[in-house]
Each structure stands twice: as structure tokens, then as C-alpha cells.
Design a protein around this motif. Structure first.
Motif, PDB file in Angstrom:
ATOM      1  N   PRO A  78       0.675  -1.204   0.318  1.00  0.00           N
ATOM      2  CA  PRO A  78      -0.405  -0.098  -0.152  1.00  0.00           C
ATOM      3  C   PRO A  78       1.403   1.060  -0.161  1.00  0.00           C
ATOM      4  N   ALA A  79       2.344   0.993   0.366  1.00  0.00           N
ATOM      5  CA  ALA A  79       3.179   2.564  -0.096  1.00  0.00           C
ATOM      6  C   ALA A  79       3.725   2.651  -0.668  1.00  0.00           C
ATOM      7  N   GLY A  80       4.031   1.687  -1.427  1.00  0.00           N
ATOM      8  CA  GLY A  80       4.280   1.877  -2.676  1.00  0.00           C
ATOM      9  C   GLY A  80       4.974   0.674  -3.774  1.00  0.00           C
ATOM     10  N   ARG A  81       5.784   0.632  -4.356  1.00  0.00           N
ATOM     11  CA  ARG A  81       5.956  -0.418  -5.222  1.00  0.00           C
ATOM     12  C   ARG A  81       8.079   0.101  -5.531  1.00  0.00           C
ATOM     13  N   PHE A  82       8.718  -1.447  -5.450  1.00  0.00           N
ATOM     14  CA  PHE A  82       9.904  -1.355  -5.266  1.00  0.00           C
ATOM     15  C   PHE A  82      10.776  -2.830  -5.958  1.00  0.00           C
ATOM     16  N   PRO A  83      11.701  -2.439  -6.324  1.00  0.00           N
ATOM     17  CA  PRO A  83      12.552  -4.235  -6.426  1.00  0.00           C
ATOM     18  C   PRO A  83      12.382  -5.558  -5.433  1.00  0.00           C
ATOM     19  N   ILE A  84      11.945  -6.603  -6.153  1.00  0.00           N
ATOM     20  CA  ILE A  84      11.555  -7.772  -5.091  1.00  0.00           C
ATOM     21  C   ILE A  84      13.458  -8.124  -5.211  1.00  0.00           C
ATOM     22  N   ARG A  85      14.179  -7.826  -6.370  1.00  0.00           N
ATOM     23  CA  ARG A  85      15.492  -8.101  -6.271  1.00  0.00           C
ATOM     24  C   ARG A  85      16.459  -7.742  -4.527  1.00  0.00           C
ATOM     25  N   GLY A  86      16.529  -8.489  -3.855  1.00  0.00           N
ATOM     26  CA  GLY A  86      17.334  -7.741  -2.304  1.00  0.00           C
ATOM     27  C   GLY A  86      16.845  -7.394  -1.584  1.00  0.00           C
ATOM     28  N   THR A  87      15.093  -7.880  -1.687  1.00  0.00           N
ATOM     29  CA  THR A  87      14.705  -8.158  -0.646  1.00  0.00           C
ATOM     30  C   THR A  87      14.652  -9.132   0.843  1.00  0.00           C
ATOM     31  N   VAL A  88      14.420  -8.586   1.799  1.00  0.00           N
ATOM     32  CA  VAL A  88      14.583  -9.003   2.805  1.00  0.00           C
ATOM     33  C   VAL A  88      12.697  -9.621   3.343  1.00  0.00           C
ATOM     34  N   TRP A  89      13.090 -11.165   3.694  1.00  0.00           N
ATOM     35  CA  TRP A  89      11.518 -10.953   4.334  1.00  0.00           C
ATOM     36  C   TRP A  89      11.513 -11.998   5.937  1.00  0.00           C
ATOM     37  N   THR A  90      10.779 -12.109   6.340  1.00  0.00           N
ATOM     38  CA  THR A  90      10.477 -12.251   7.217  1.00  0.00           C
ATOM     39  C   THR A  90       9.495 -12.966   8.239  1.00  0.00           C
ATOM     40  N   VAL A  91       8.878 -13.705   8.611  1.00  0.00           N
ATOM     41  CA  VAL A  91       7.294 -14.272   8.635  1.00  0.00           C
ATOM     42  C   VAL A  91       7.641 -14.368  10.521  1.00  0.00           C
ATOM     43  N   THR A  92       6.730 -13.941  11.053  1.00  0.00           N
ATOM     44  CA  THR A  92       6.539 -14.347  12.655  1.00  0.00           C
ATOM     45  C   THR A  92       5.071 -15.132  12.704  1.00  0.00           C
TER      46      THR A  92
END
Length: 173
Positions: A78-92
Motif C-alpha cells: 500500500p505504500a508503493g512499489r519497489f524491486p523485489i531483488r535484494g529484499t529481506v522477508w521475515t515471518v513471525t
């Protein structure tokens, strides 16, 4: 009363005019449906794969996790678009599953116990599971941070979201 429509004024009962053939009405070289020859030995034509360019707004959404959408090369929040390459994902995983004896089983056990002593106690073995809580997914990268909280609807939700995040991680690598 006649169940069939009358011929006067009803468009499905009128004669249709045949339009003359116009070869310039459809130009296959304009985008979707363009054809190119393939293979000299077999001849013939094959459709050209028509699809959006990478990073374009028309790129198809591959997965959604809460309010985070993932395409082949972009993360959409909802805040915008950005490239997926180099993103960090966490699940709690903040879910909790409880096993309890439902109220109806207790009532039936008491009522049946009056007529057949030990048979009513079998209803106390009935259990039901209730899952509560939520799973939180965060993505950060390229100066953006977004957290999505997904309410737990069933026991397997956390495993399902972990699979989706692992897919997103594979696209980010």
C-alpha cells in the motif's frame, strides 16, 4: 397468451445485415495476436508470446501475502512499489491452537449419563480445535518497510504463508 416474442421490434427476431469483409479492420502486427513464421521444414505460423515488459504496471501478480503483492520483479505494498531483488522477508508465527471439549458434548454427557451410566462419559472424549492469533510478514529493502498481519483462520495457515514467503525469497535472490 403466447410465450414466444413477436417479430415486430424484437432485436433477436430481426434479420441481421451481413457486413462486407474489410481486411484492414484487423492488423495482427499491433500487439497481441501477432504471428511470426517458425521453422523452415514445417512452415506455418505460431503466435508471438505477448506479455508485459518486466517492471511494468501490467506485469501479472504471482502471489499475494496479506496486502503485499508480488510480481516477477516487483513488490507492491500500500505504500508503493519497489524491486523485489535484494529484499529481506521475515515471518513471525503468533498463532495458538487450543483443544477443548465443546459445551454441547458436556450437556449431552450429563443428559445421557442419567439413562446409561458410563455411555454418557464417551461424549467427554469429543474435542474441537480453535486457532487464534495471527501471522506477521515483513518485507524490507530499497528504503521501504512494510508489515502485514494475517489473522489465523485455520491451523495450516502459518505453513501456507511460510511457503509463499519462501517463494518470494527465491524471487528476491
Amino acid at each position: 397468451m403466447n410465450p414466444y416474442p413477436s417479430a415486430d421490434g424484437d432485436p433477436w427476431q430481426q434479420q441481421h445485415q451481413q457486413q462486407p469483409y474489410d481486411p484492414s479492420a484487423w492488423n495482427p502486427s499491433e500487439g497481441y495476436g501477432a504471428i511470426e513464421p517458425y521453422g523452415h521444414p514445417t512452415g506455418g505460423y505460431a503466435p508471438v508470446p505477448a506479455g508485459p515488459a518486466p517492471g511494468s504496471p501490467e506485469e501479472p501478480v504471482l502471489s499475494t501475502i496479506g496486502d503485499i503483492a508480488i510480481t516477477q520483479s516487483t513488490v507492491i505494498t500500500p505504500a508503493g512499489r519497489f524491486p523485489i531483488r535484494g529484499t529481506v522477508w521475515t515471518v513471525t508465527d503468533m498463532t495458538r491452537t487450543e483443544r477443548t471439549t465443546p459445551a454441547w458434548a458436556i450437556v449431552v454427557a450429563i443428559l445421557v449419563f442419567w439413562w446409561t451410566c458410563l455411555l454418557g462419559l464417551l461424549f467427554l472424549l469429543v474435542k474441537e480445535e480453535k486457532t487464534s492469533g495471527h501471522v506477521q510478514v515483513t518485507v524490507q529493502g530499497h528504503g521501504h518497510y512494510h508489515a502485514a498481519s494475517i489473522p489465523a483462520a485455520h491451523r495450516g495457515l502459518a505453513a501456507q504463508i511460510n511457503q509463499q514467503v519462501n517463494y518470494a525469497r527465491s524471487l528476491a535472490a
